[in-house]
Scaffold this active site. Structure first.
Site, short mmCIF file in Angstrom:
data_model
loop_
_atom_site.label_atom_id
_atom_site.label_comp_id
_atom_site.label_asym_id
_atom_site.label_seq_id
_atom_site.Cartn_x
_atom_site.Cartn_y
_atom_site.Cartn_z
N GLY A 12 2.24 11.04 11.25
CA GLY A 12 2.41 9.72 11.92
C GLY A 12 3.87 9.15 11.70
N ALA A 13 4.62 10.17 12.29
CA ALA A 13 6.12 10.12 11.80
C ALA A 13 7.09 9.36 13.13
CB ALA A 13 6.91 11.23 11.83
N GLY A 18 6.05 5.91 8.98
CA GLY A 18 6.31 7.03 9.16
C GLY A 18 7.57 7.39 9.70
N TYR A 151 -11.96 1.05 6.14
CA TYR A 151 -10.56 1.46 6.03
C TYR A 151 -10.34 1.38 4.39
CZ TYR A 151 -5.37 0.38 5.91
OH TYR A 151 -4.27 0.64 5.79
N LYS A 155 -9.01 4.60 1.97
CA LYS A 155 -7.80 4.21 1.18
C LYS A 155 -8.10 4.48 -0.30
CE LYS A 155 -4.97 4.01 4.51
NZ LYS A 155 -4.00 4.68 4.90
N VAL A 186 2.65 -4.55 5.75
CA VAL A 186 4.23 -4.04 6.20
C VAL A 186 4.27 -4.23 7.74
CG1 VAL A 186 5.58 -2.04 6.24
CG2 VAL A 186 3.93 -2.32 4.53
N1 LIG Z 1 1.33 -1.85 8.36
C1 LIG Z 1 0.65 -1.99 7.12
O1 LIG Z 1 0.33 -3.15 6.92
C2 LIG Z 1 -0.01 -1.09 6.29
C3 LIG Z 1 0.08 0.35 6.60
N2 LIG Z 1 -0.49 1.20 5.53
C4 LIG Z 1 -0.77 2.63 6.00
O2 LIG Z 1 0.70 3.18 6.22
C5 LIG Z 1 0.51 4.27 7.40
C6 LIG Z 1 1.29 4.03 8.49
O3 LIG Z 1 0.92 2.86 9.00
P1 LIG Z 1 2.00 2.00 10.04
O4 LIG Z 1 3.16 2.85 10.12
O5 LIG Z 1 1.86 0.70 9.74
O6 LIG Z 1 1.25 2.22 11.38
P2 LIG Z 1 1.71 2.50 12.84
O7 LIG Z 1 0.44 2.35 13.78
O8 LIG Z 1 2.83 1.61 13.12
O9 LIG Z 1 2.08 4.12 12.93
C7 LIG Z 1 1.20 5.13 12.70
C8 LIG Z 1 1.83 6.21 13.31
O10 LIG Z 1 0.58 7.26 13.13
C9 LIG Z 1 0.34 8.17 14.30
N3 LIG Z 1 -0.96 8.50 14.39
C10 LIG Z 1 -2.28 7.82 14.48
N4 LIG Z 1 -3.24 8.56 14.38
C11 LIG Z 1 -3.00 9.92 14.36
C12 LIG Z 1 -3.39 10.95 14.12
N5 LIG Z 1 -4.83 11.18 14.18
N6 LIG Z 1 -2.87 12.15 14.07
C13 LIG Z 1 -1.47 12.08 13.94
N7 LIG Z 1 -0.55 10.87 14.13
C14 LIG Z 1 -1.26 9.72 14.33
C15 LIG Z 1 0.71 6.89 15.59
O11 LIG Z 1 0.84 7.59 16.67
C16 LIG Z 1 1.75 6.33 14.90
O12 LIG Z 1 3.08 6.99 15.28
C17 LIG Z 1 -1.02 4.30 7.87
O13 LIG Z 1 -1.72 5.18 6.92
C18 LIG Z 1 -1.52 2.84 7.09
O14 LIG Z 1 -2.90 2.70 6.92
C19 LIG Z 1 -0.64 0.90 4.24
C20 LIG Z 1 -0.53 -0.16 3.93
C21 LIG Z 1 -0.08 -1.37 4.88
C1 LIG Z 2 -4.60 -9.49 9.12
C2 LIG Z 2 -4.27 -8.41 8.24
C3 LIG Z 2 -5.82 -7.33 8.25
O1 LIG Z 2 -6.73 -7.97 8.66
C4 LIG Z 2 -5.54 -6.22 8.07
C5 LIG Z 2 -4.50 -5.46 7.78
C6 LIG Z 2 -4.83 -3.79 7.58
C7 LIG Z 2 -3.77 -3.06 7.26
C8 LIG Z 2 -2.83 -3.03 6.08
C9 LIG Z 2 -3.53 -2.73 4.78
O2 LIG Z 2 -3.10 -1.47 4.63
C10 LIG Z 2 -3.11 -3.67 3.86
C11 LIG Z 2 -3.95 -4.05 3.09
C12 LIG Z 2 -3.76 -5.28 2.11
C13 LIG Z 2 -4.72 -5.65 1.36
C14 LIG Z 2 -4.45 -6.59 0.08
C15 LIG Z 2 -5.12 -6.92 -0.79
C16 LIG Z 2 -6.40 -6.01 -0.66
O3 LIG Z 2 -6.70 -5.50 -1.95
C17 LIG Z 2 -7.60 -7.05 -0.39
C18 LIG Z 2 -7.82 -7.97 -1.64
C19 LIG Z 2 -8.86 -9.21 -1.19
C20 LIG Z 2 -9.16 -9.87 -2.36
O4 LIG Z 2 -9.05 -9.48 -3.45
O5 LIG Z 2 -9.54 -11.02 -2.07
#
Ligand SMILES: NC(=O)C1=CN([C@@H]2O[C@H](COP(=O)(O)OP(=O)(O)OC[C@H]3O[C@@H](n4cnc5c(N)ncnc54)[C@H](O)[C@@H]3O)[C@@H](O)[C@H]2O)C=CC1
Ligand SMILES: CCC(=O)/C=C/C=C\C[C@@H](O)/C=C/C=C/C=C\[C@@H](O)CCCC(=O)O
Length: 257
Positions: A12-13, A18, A151, A155, A186
């Site tokens: 996912g780079a 990434g 999700y 995680k 993020v």
């Molecule tokens: N953005 C956020 O709020 C948060 C994200 N994360 C986690 O961080 C990681 C990266 O997220 P972001 O950079 O925010 O997402 P993003 O959507 O900006 O980037 C994800 C990247 O992964 C690639 N990808 C998706 N499915 C794939 C697959 N099956 N095989 C290979 N590549 C694939 C996409 O093409 C994209 O380049 C994810 O695991 C996400 O769950 C964790 C906490 C918060």
């Molecule tokens: C609008 C944002 C949304 O619906 C989904 C965001 C999805 C992706 C980002 C995810 O990886 C971040 C999750 C952050 C979660 C923060 C706290 C959780 O532990 C939920 C706590 C809820 C609670 O304890 O009331």
């Protein structure tokens, strides 16, 4: 562990976290194989990165982490090109509560696949030179996120799997450290169109957005700081590093023994 001249694989780079991890590794002198499904953007980014950091530092390989074969082939190509693997960042992930099987296959099974194939090349017991594997979970891997139960499950699985691998590695002598990063929200494209991604839980989108307002949003560089800490501090194994805009802390888990 110094990153200079090390060889890394990042899944996912091409976007978001990434991409930031990839750029950080290159800035610290590592060579990076960028694995992603987004081939056009991946090739364009890799061309730019090689212009910035020197020809042959970045290699794009199209890979869907849902495919065991594609992971095996791209990790092998990385070894053939760069001469080995020292660092793996299993970062690729999606959020979609409707196509939840795809989320499980990507977020949890993709991390397991990337970990096991990485081990084939890194394990000191089978001719590897050790290293570190850093998996990307989420705060939803620590606390339940009501708007996205699957999700959350993926995680939580990544956190538990990584901690267990850290313990297994210490007990077995693999010479590989396993750590996981648990960011809150993020600033990436991942957060776009969230209500559509929540499917049957879309009625909880407002509550989720309120949580975003409460917790705030991290920059990708705050996540890469966590990556650097876990990659370079050789005392870190089996750790879950939680990061909020207010700061970061190592998660503490109840002992069951
Ligand atoms: N953005 C956020 O709020 C948060 C994200 N994360 C986690 O961080 C990681 C990266 O997220 P972001 O950079 O925010 O997402 P993003 O959507 O900006 O980037 C994800 C990247 O992964 C690639 N990808 C998706 N499915 C794939 C697959 N099956 N095989 C290979 N590549 C694939 C996409 O093409 C994209 O380049 C994810 O695991 C996400 O769950 C964790 C906490 C918060
Ligand atoms: C609008 C944002 C949304 O619906 C989904 C965001 C999805 C992706 C980002 C995810 O990886 C971040 C999750 C952050 C979660 C923060 C706290 C959780 O532990 C939920 C706590 C809820 C609670 O304890 O009331």
């Amino acid at each position: 562990m110094a990153l200079n001249n090390k060889i890394a694989v990042v899944t996912g780079a091409v976007m978001g976290i990434g991409r930031a991890v990839t750029e950080t590794l290159l800035q610290h002198g590592a060579k990076v194989a960028l694995l992603d499904v987004n081939e056009i953007a991946g090739k364009n980014l890799t061309e730019t990165l090689n212009q910035q950091h020197g020809t042959g530092k970045a290699l794009f390989l199209k890979c869907d982490v849902q495919s065991e074969q594609e992971i095996k082939d791209t990790f092998q190509k990385t070894v053939e090109t760069f001469g080995g693997i020292d660092i793996v960042c299993n970062n690729a992930g999606i959020l979609n509560e409707e196509t939840w099987e795809k989320a499980v296959s990507t977020n949890l099974m993709g991390v397991i696949r990337g970990t096991y194939v990485g081990m084939e090349h890194m394990n000191k017991l089978t001719g590897g030179r050790g290293g570190v594997i850093i998996n990307m979970a989420s705060m939803a891997g620590i606390g339940p996120f009501p708007s996205c139960p699957v999700y959350t499950a993926t995680k939580h699985g990544v956190v538990g799997f990584t901690r267990a691998m850290g313990a297994a590695s210490e007990a077995s002598g693999y010479g590989i450290r396993f750590n996981v990063i648990c960011p809150s929200f993020v600033q990436t494209d991942f957060l776009a169109n969230i209500p559509e991604k929540l499917g049957r839980f879309s009625h909880l989108a407002d509550a989720a957005h309120k949580l975003v307002d409460t917790l705030g949003i991290l920059s990708v560089s705050e996540v890469t700081e966590c990556f650097l800490e876990l990659a370079t501090d050789e005392s870190k194994n089996g750790e879950a590093l939680v990061v909020f805009p207010k700061g970061k802390t190592y998660a503490k888990f109840p002992s069951v023994l």
